[in-house]
Each structure stands twice: as structure tokens, then as C-alpha cells.
Write a protein that holds these residues in place. Structure first.
Motif, PDB file in Angstrom:
ATOM      1  N   ALA A   1      11.375 -45.562 -48.851  1.00 23.45           N
ATOM      2  CA  ALA A   1      10.024 -45.024 -49.185  1.00 23.45           C
ATOM      3  C   ALA A   1      10.007 -43.992 -50.243  1.00 23.45           C
ATOM      4  O   ALA A   1       9.931 -42.964 -50.151  1.00 23.45           O
ATOM      5  CB  ALA A   1       9.610 -44.313 -47.713  1.00 23.45           C
ATOM      6  N   TRP A   2      10.793 -44.339 -51.206  1.00 22.90           N
ATOM      7  CA  TRP A   2      11.122 -43.532 -52.567  1.00 22.90           C
ATOM      8  C   TRP A   2       9.929 -43.678 -53.428  1.00 22.90           C
ATOM      9  O   TRP A   2       9.771 -44.760 -53.700  1.00 22.90           O
ATOM     10  CB  TRP A   2      12.350 -43.987 -52.832  1.00 22.90           C
ATOM     11  CG  TRP A   2      12.951 -43.274 -54.089  1.00 22.90           C
ATOM     12  CD1 TRP A   2      13.675 -41.931 -53.855  1.00 22.90           C
ATOM     13  CD2 TRP A   2      12.868 -43.334 -55.566  1.00 22.90           C
ATOM     14  NE1 TRP A   2      14.019 -41.542 -55.006  1.00 22.90           N
ATOM     15  CE2 TRP A   2      13.745 -42.213 -56.154  1.00 22.90           C
ATOM     16  CE3 TRP A   2      12.265 -43.938 -56.504  1.00 22.90           C
ATOM     17  CZ2 TRP A   2      13.792 -41.963 -57.357  1.00 22.90           C
ATOM     18  CZ3 TRP A   2      12.475 -44.081 -57.381  1.00 22.90           C
ATOM     19  CH2 TRP A   2      13.098 -42.849 -58.222  1.00 22.90           C
ATOM     20  N   LYS A   3       9.565 -42.606 -54.026  1.00 22.40           N
ATOM     21  CA  LYS A   3       8.452 -42.706 -54.803  1.00 22.40           C
ATOM     22  C   LYS A   3       9.086 -42.196 -56.297  1.00 22.40           C
ATOM     23  O   LYS A   3       9.858 -41.676 -56.379  1.00 22.40           O
ATOM     24  CB  LYS A   3       7.436 -41.725 -54.688  1.00 22.40           C
ATOM     25  CG  LYS A   3       6.759 -41.657 -53.110  1.00 22.40           C
ATOM     26  CD  LYS A   3       5.544 -42.643 -53.109  1.00 22.40           C
ATOM     27  CE  LYS A   3       5.216 -43.085 -51.877  1.00 22.40           C
ATOM     28  NZ  LYS A   3       6.159 -43.460 -50.728  1.00 22.40           N
ATOM     29  N   GLU A   4       8.278 -42.821 -57.133  1.00 23.00           N
ATOM     30  CA  GLU A   4       9.054 -42.693 -58.784  1.00 23.00           C
ATOM     31  C   GLU A   4       9.052 -41.407 -59.241  1.00 23.00           C
ATOM     32  O   GLU A   4       9.829 -40.851 -59.941  1.00 23.00           O
ATOM     33  CB  GLU A   4       8.143 -43.475 -59.396  1.00 23.00           C
ATOM     34  CG  GLU A   4       8.177 -45.033 -59.451  1.00 23.00           C
ATOM     35  CD  GLU A   4       9.448 -45.774 -59.672  1.00 23.00           C
ATOM     36  OE1 GLU A   4      10.037 -44.886 -60.427  1.00 23.00           O
ATOM     37  OE2 GLU A   4       9.832 -46.632 -59.193  1.00 23.00           O
ATOM     38  N   ASP A   5       8.279 -40.067 -58.594  1.00 26.47           N
ATOM     39  CA  ASP A   5       8.513 -38.985 -58.997  1.00 26.47           C
ATOM     40  C   ASP A   5       9.383 -38.241 -58.329  1.00 26.47           C
ATOM     41  O   ASP A   5       9.959 -37.091 -58.521  1.00 26.47           O
ATOM     42  CB  ASP A   5       6.900 -38.214 -58.966  1.00 26.47           C
ATOM     43  CG  ASP A   5       6.480 -38.256 -57.299  1.00 26.47           C
ATOM     44  OD1 ASP A   5       7.275 -38.941 -56.610  1.00 26.47           O
ATOM     45  OD2 ASP A   5       5.886 -37.667 -57.311  1.00 26.47           O
ATOM     46  N   GLU A   6      10.150 -38.860 -57.391  1.00 28.48           N
ATOM     47  CA  GLU A   6      11.274 -38.224 -56.750  1.00 28.48           C
ATOM     48  C   GLU A   6      12.694 -38.276 -57.626  1.00 28.48           C
ATOM     49  O   GLU A   6      12.721 -38.979 -58.502  1.00 28.48           O
ATOM     50  CB  GLU A   6      11.519 -38.809 -55.376  1.00 28.48           C
ATOM     51  CG  GLU A   6      10.390 -38.631 -54.294  1.00 28.48           C
ATOM     52  CD  GLU A   6      10.809 -39.288 -52.982  1.00 28.48           C
ATOM     53  OE1 GLU A   6      11.938 -38.579 -52.183  1.00 28.48           O
ATOM     54  OE2 GLU A   6      10.222 -40.048 -52.701  1.00 28.48           O
ATOM     55  N   ILE A   7      13.589 -37.425 -57.387  1.00 30.17           N
ATOM     56  CA  ILE A   7      14.830 -37.370 -57.801  1.00 30.17           C
ATOM     57  C   ILE A   7      15.803 -38.382 -57.484  1.00 30.17           C
ATOM     58  O   ILE A   7      15.799 -38.488 -56.311  1.00 30.17           O
ATOM     59  CB  ILE A   7      15.460 -35.871 -57.665  1.00 30.17           C
ATOM     60  CG1 ILE A   7      14.600 -34.712 -58.338  1.00 30.17           C
ATOM     61  CG2 ILE A   7      16.794 -35.889 -58.271  1.00 30.17           C
ATOM     62  CD1 ILE A   7      15.324 -33.343 -57.934  1.00 30.17           C
ATOM     63  N   LEU A   8      16.190 -39.107 -58.506  1.00 28.41           N
ATOM     64  CA  LEU A   8      17.301 -39.993 -58.149  1.00 28.41           C
ATOM     65  C   LEU A   8      18.648 -39.437 -58.363  1.00 28.41           C
ATOM     66  O   LEU A   8      19.192 -38.861 -59.294  1.00 28.41           O
ATOM     67  CB  LEU A   8      17.145 -41.221 -59.274  1.00 28.41           C
ATOM     68  CG  LEU A   8      18.247 -42.250 -59.029  1.00 28.41           C
ATOM     69  CD1 LEU A   8      18.257 -42.981 -57.927  1.00 28.41           C
ATOM     70  CD2 LEU A   8      18.471 -43.235 -60.320  1.00 28.41           C
TER      71      LEU A   8
END
Ligand code: WT7
Length: 580
Positions: free
Chosen positions: A24-31
């Protein structure tokens, strides 16, 4: 219902982006692997959930929640920043499987440095080679192991600080600091924003020639590790997972830290010596549901028999998997009989970072086979002469993979030519980054196998002289170079010899310097010499004296010839053995 559902459907409609959906990871989250295994799980409301159930010698127990992981790893991250460590610099973790190892791993990654975990049973020489190669700047260790670091620190110009994180030593030296993890709970830390290729974890792996090579991974490896953990290990929110591997080796980080924690799953760690009874007791007490282990351990459990199994309640177990060496058919059949569950074999390597060929929940097992390529992995068997993919089932060749999976290693530290040599089919001037996208290129594993008409892969053996002892690779060159440092030894060759439990153990052939005679004392002395300098894994179990070692015309020792004799294989035409 298994997480993967239908293997065939997943193969047909595959994209690595599914890993992002699974997390459930969104593109604007930190990798950032460190944050994704702690902060992110807390942000999902699981801060109070148990992350780590740890047990040490004498039954000592400690439990950490995901919130503990978050603030304690922040502590390590901040500590490193305050020391002046910059993103990209290497921080070695040299300790037993204590909680500090797991937490510092996340902390190092959170601040953008590279985590270099090393097996705590390594001796000073094994340690030196790897720290020197990586230009390691800081090492976290414990009072128990700091002596080995002290012995070599003068030869490590890049090493600035030695941090003792457990067992406050009475006398600290100049470059040494003591820090206790529990005193460094930091509520807020600004996490380093990584890209998929930003260096994350560094593991050393042995080859036939030269010293071990540092296989560097990137933060994007998490996609491969998380998705394989979900689909192959089938971890679900309420599982209690146990990966028996040590984070000094890749299984212990990919599936002993990153896989389970990125999915917010509780895992347990047993940091004490192996006995079958202790392992069963651990499963019973912690109600372990999913267990990832290695063939050597499984063979030891088999040896201790079914009666012992019956003395424990292992009914919590629901899924078992194995990695590291060939899992023999008997082990699969035995585990199905006594645990009611077969061990599922998985095949991968330090370089691949995540599982490549695996048995999959719900897919029929053929005992003795490694299974099929994970969805999204294009595997092939390359002809031993031409490097072209074979089409005929049953043909033995080299296992190869099409680059492009997210956990593929990014480089061998300071060894671009060797990195390059692991790929075939590329234009000669292709750079590593391009290697990952060209469709004519294969990454060649260095293992031999064949596939059958149903697409199952069957392991045959390694294509080189690397020794696999109990699922751990040991390079013959490392052993030979250490041996010739012994005053009694003139020349040495190391090979793997067959062993019932460990698959292979180290056997060495030596010639003695003038004035030295074979004796029991000398043998013991040589064994201890290697155990202390390298590790217990590299210690020869057998020493054979020779008048002279067999060599090629150009003077290279014919290890393969010695190995063929040892294994009772056809020695064949010596001139072909001379080729490599
Ligand atoms: C080598 C990689 C990544 C797992 C831990 C070892 C051997 C690994 C299997 C298997 C037969 C296997 C291969 C491989 N290996 N898994 N299921 N069946 N052999 O990582 O230290 O990089 O070792 O271990 O020879 O190349 P590693």
C-alpha cells in the motif's frame, strides 16, 4: 487462501508495481528500507504490534514493538549523523543476532548510509578483507567481538570509529565509543530520501578466484523482497515468522529483516546454538507459523528423528520454506510426514537479492526440484559452450536470469570488470546501468541446472570451485591464501568434500616447508589457525599431505582434479581441466 492466488495468472499479468500495492505504498512516500520497516508500519497504526521477539542464550527474552524499532533506529541514525557519517558511507554491523543488530540495520539505512553486516563468527582476516574492500568508516560491534577489530584496525585507514553497542568494555581506546541502544530513543528523525539505486545493503560473497566481492544492493530491492515474502513465504498480518538465517548473510537481511518488517509482520529470532530440541521448543513457545530455514538444519533435524518431534506441539506451523543448498527429495518427503508440511525449496543468491526460482504455495511440488521462476522473473538455462538459451528439457546448462528485477545487485564494490563478466550477451562497451534494460542480456548465476517439460528447475551443481558448507559459500582462494601464511605450509589447495549434513565441508591438500613433518599437533594447529583467522565454516575438516600438488603447465593448482578424485568422479581428460 494463499497470498499469491494463481501462479499462472500472476505470471500472465505481472508488474513489479504489484509490490507497491501489496505494501500500500504511494508514489509520494519516501523510499527508504529503514523507514519502510519501522516508521511506515507505525503510521499504519501498528506501532504497538510486536515486531521482534528475541531469545538469547539461557532463554533470555526481549520483545520490541514496531514503535520501539522506530525510535531506537532513529537513535542509531541520529548517532551516526552526529558522528559525521555521510550518506553512502559504509557502516559495518559485526555482532551476534542480538536486537541491536536488527535495529542498527534500520538506523543505518534511515540516514542514508550503507549497512554492511558481517557474520560474527568471522575471524580477523575475514573481517579485514571485507572492511578494507568497502572502505568501511564505522563499525558497530560488541564487547565480545571488539578484540578482533582492534587486531586489524591499524591496517584499515578508512575506519574512523569503533562503536561498542553491548557489554560496556572497561577500557575504551581512542577511536572507540560505547553507546547503549536503550539510551538513544529519538522521537523524530528526518529520513534520507533514497532512490531505487541508492546503495542500501552490502554483502560479501565468495568466488573461485580472488578475495570475496561486495555485492551492493539498492533501496529499490525492497520491492522484490516484499513481494516474494508475500507470495512465497505467504506472510499474513497475524503470522509469527521465523527466519533462522543470520543477517551476516543475505537471507538474514532480505528475509530476516526487510521482507517481514516491510509487511508489518511479527518475527522471532533465536540467538543461541543449534539443537533440534531447542528449535522445536522455540517454535512451540512462540507459536511460530511460518518457518524459513536451510537444508543443513533440516538434515540435522531429520537425523534427530521423529520421536523428538512428537514431544513438542508444533501445530502452530502452517508453512515451511528452505534456501541455500539443494533440498533433497527425502527432506521434503520427511518434513511432510513428520510436520504435516513439506519444506518449499527456494533458489536465489546474494547477487539476486531476492528469490528467483521457487516452489509456490498451491503449486504442485516435485520433491527435489527448486520449483519454477517467480512471476516476473525470466529464467533460462544457457548452453555451457555457446551461452545460448537451451530449449530441450533435461539439458544441463547455466541458470541465467534476464536483468530487470528490482533486487538485482548494482555492483561489486571496486570490481566493475567482474560485475560485467557476470552478464552475457551485452555489447562490449555496455555500462552496468544499461545492462539492466537490454533484452539480449542474461545475468549468469554460476550454477548448473536443467528444466523439465513442466518448467520445473532441477539443480545440478555449481559451475565453479566455491565450497557450499551448510548453505554458506566459502571461497577456496581465501582458504588457500590463509593456509600459506602458516609457517609449516608451502602450497595449498582447498576443495569441498561430501558431507551428510553440511553437503560439503572443507578439505585441504598441502605441501610442507622443509623441516616440518606431518603430525596430529600440526593438523590441530592448522585447523585452529584457519578457524581463528577466517571462520569455523572455513576450517578444514580434513588435511591431506602431498609431496607436490597437481598443477597445470602454467603452474595453476588443479583443484578440479583433486575434487574429482575426492568425489569419485571421472577425472577425464586432464587437458580440459587445465582450461580454467
Ligand atoms: C548459492 C548462493 C540466497 C540464499 C543464501 C545463499 C546455492 C542457494 C539453493 C537451492 C541449490 C542453492 C547456489 C547459489 N543455493 N539456494 N535452493 N538449491 N543451491 O546465498 O551465499 O549467495 O549462495 O547457494 O549455489 O549460487 P549465497
Amino acid at each position: 487462501m494463499s497470498n499469491i492466488g494463481s501462479y499462472e495468472k500472476r505470471r500472465e499479468n505481472f508488474s513489479w508495481d504489484i509490490a507497491k500495492e501489496v505494501l500500500a505504498w504511494k508514489e509520494d512516500e519516501i523510499l527508504n528500507i529503514g523507514a519502510m520497516c519501522s516508521d511506515r508500519i507505525c503510521a499504519q497504526g501498528k506501532g504497538d504490534k510486536k515486531a521482534l521477539i528475541w531469545q538469547g542464550f539461557g532463554g533470555k527474552q526481549k520483545t520490541y514493538t514496531f514503535n520501539d524499532l522506530r525510535v531506537l533506529s532513529n537513535g542509531f541514525a541520529k548517532f551516526l549523523q552526529d558522528l559525521g557519517v555521510a550518506p553512502g558511507e559504509k557502516v559495518c554491523l559485526f555482532m551476534d543476532k542480538i536486537p541491536e543488530l536488527y535495529v542498527s540495520f534500520l538506523g543505518v539505512l534511515k540516514m542514508g548510509a550503507v549497512a554492511q553486516p558481517l557474520f560474527s563468527a568471522f575471524g580477523d582476516e575475514s573481517l579485514e578483507v571485507r572492511l578494507l574492500s568497502a572502505d568501511t568508516k564505522v563499525i558497530f560491534t560488541t564487547r565480545k567481538h571488539v578484540k578482533k577489530v582492534r587486531k586489524i584496525q591499524d591496517r584499515l585507514p578508512a575506519l574512523e570509529k569503533i562503536v561498542v553497542v553491548e557489554g560496556n568494555p572497561n577500557k575504551l581506546r581512542d577511536e572507540e565509543i560505547y553507546m547503549s541502544m536503550e539510551d538513544f530513543r529519538v522521537e523524530n528523525f528526518k529520513v534520507y530520501e533514497a532512490g531505487p539505486d541508492t546503495p542500501s545493503v552490502l554483502h560479501y560473497t565468495s568466488g573461485t578466484t580472488g578475495q570475496p566481492k561486495g555485492a551492493q544492493h539498492g533501496h529499490g530491492s525492497i520491492w522484490g523482497q516484499a513481494l516474494t515474502t508475500s507470495w512465497v513465504l505467504d506472510l499474513k498480518d497475524d503470522d509469527i515468522y521465523w527466519c533462522t538465517a543470520d543477517p551476516g548473510w543475505v537471507t538474514g537481511t532480505s528475509y530476516g529483516i526487510i521482507g517481514p518488517w516491510s509487511l508489518g509482520v511479527t518475527q522471532c529470532v533465536l540467538d543461541s546454538g543449534f539443537t533440534s530440541a531447542a528449535w522445536y521448543k522455540f517454535i512451540q513457545e512462540n507459536k511460530v507459523t511460518v518457518w524459513y530455514s536451510a537444508p543443513t538444519a533440516i538434515r540435522s533435524l531429520m537425523r534427530d528423528g521423529e520421536e523428538l518431534v512428537k514431544q513438542y506441539d508444533l501445530s502452530s506451523l502452517r508453512h515451511l520454506a528452505s534456501v541455500g543448498e539443494p533440498l533433497n527429495a527425502e527432506a521434503v518427503i520427511w518434513s511432510e510426514k513428520v510436520y504435516g508440511l513439506p519444506f518449499l525449496d527456494t533458489f536465489w543468491q546474494t547477487e539476486t537479492g531476492s528469490m528467483m526460482i521457487t516452489n509456490i504455495p498451491g503449486v504442485k511440488i516435485k520433491p527435489g526440484s527448486m520449483g519454477k521462476p517467480f512471476p516476473g522473473i525470466e529464467a533460462g538455462i544457457l548452453d555451457l559452450q555457446t551461452n545460448e538459451p537451451v530449449t530441450e528439457p533435461g539439458t544441463v546448462g547455466l541458470i541465467a536470469f534476464r536483468p530487470g528485477w528490482p533486487s538485482m545487485f548494482k555492483e561489486y564494490v571496486k570490481k566493475p570488470d567482474i560485475y560485467r563478466s557476470k552478464f552475457v550477451g551485452a555489447a562490449d562497451d555496455a555500462m552496468p546501468a544499461e545492462l539492466r534494460v537490454d533484452e539480449s542480456i542474461w545475468y549468469v548465476s554460476g550454477d548448473r541446472a536443467s528444466f523439465d517439460k513442466d518448467g520445473y528447475y532441477w539443480f545440478v551443481g555449481r559451475d565453479d570451485d566455491v565450497i557450499n558448507t551448510g548453505g554458506h559459500l566459502v571461497g577456496p582462494f581465501e582458504i588457500e591464501s590463509a593456509l600459506v601464511e602458516h609457517e609449516a605450509i608451502a602450497e595449498a589447495a582447498a576443495i569441498g568434500k561430501p558431507d551428510e549434513v553440511n553437503m560439503e565441508v572443507v578439505k585441504v591438500f598441502i605441501t610442507l616447508n622443509p623441516s616440518f613433518e606431518p603430525s596430529d599437533d600440526l593438523e590441530l594447529n592448522i585447523m585452529n589457525f584457519i578457524r581463528k583467522r577466517l571462520s569455523p565454516l572455513a576450517m578444514p575438516q580434513e588435511i591431506e599431505y602431498m609431496e607436490k600438488l597437481p598443477k597445470t603447465r602454467s603452474g595453476k593448482i588443479l583443484r578440479r582434479y583433486l575434487k574429482a578424485l575426492e568425489w569419485g568422479h571421472e577425472v577425464g581428460d586432464l587437458s580440459t581441466l587445465e582450461d580454467d
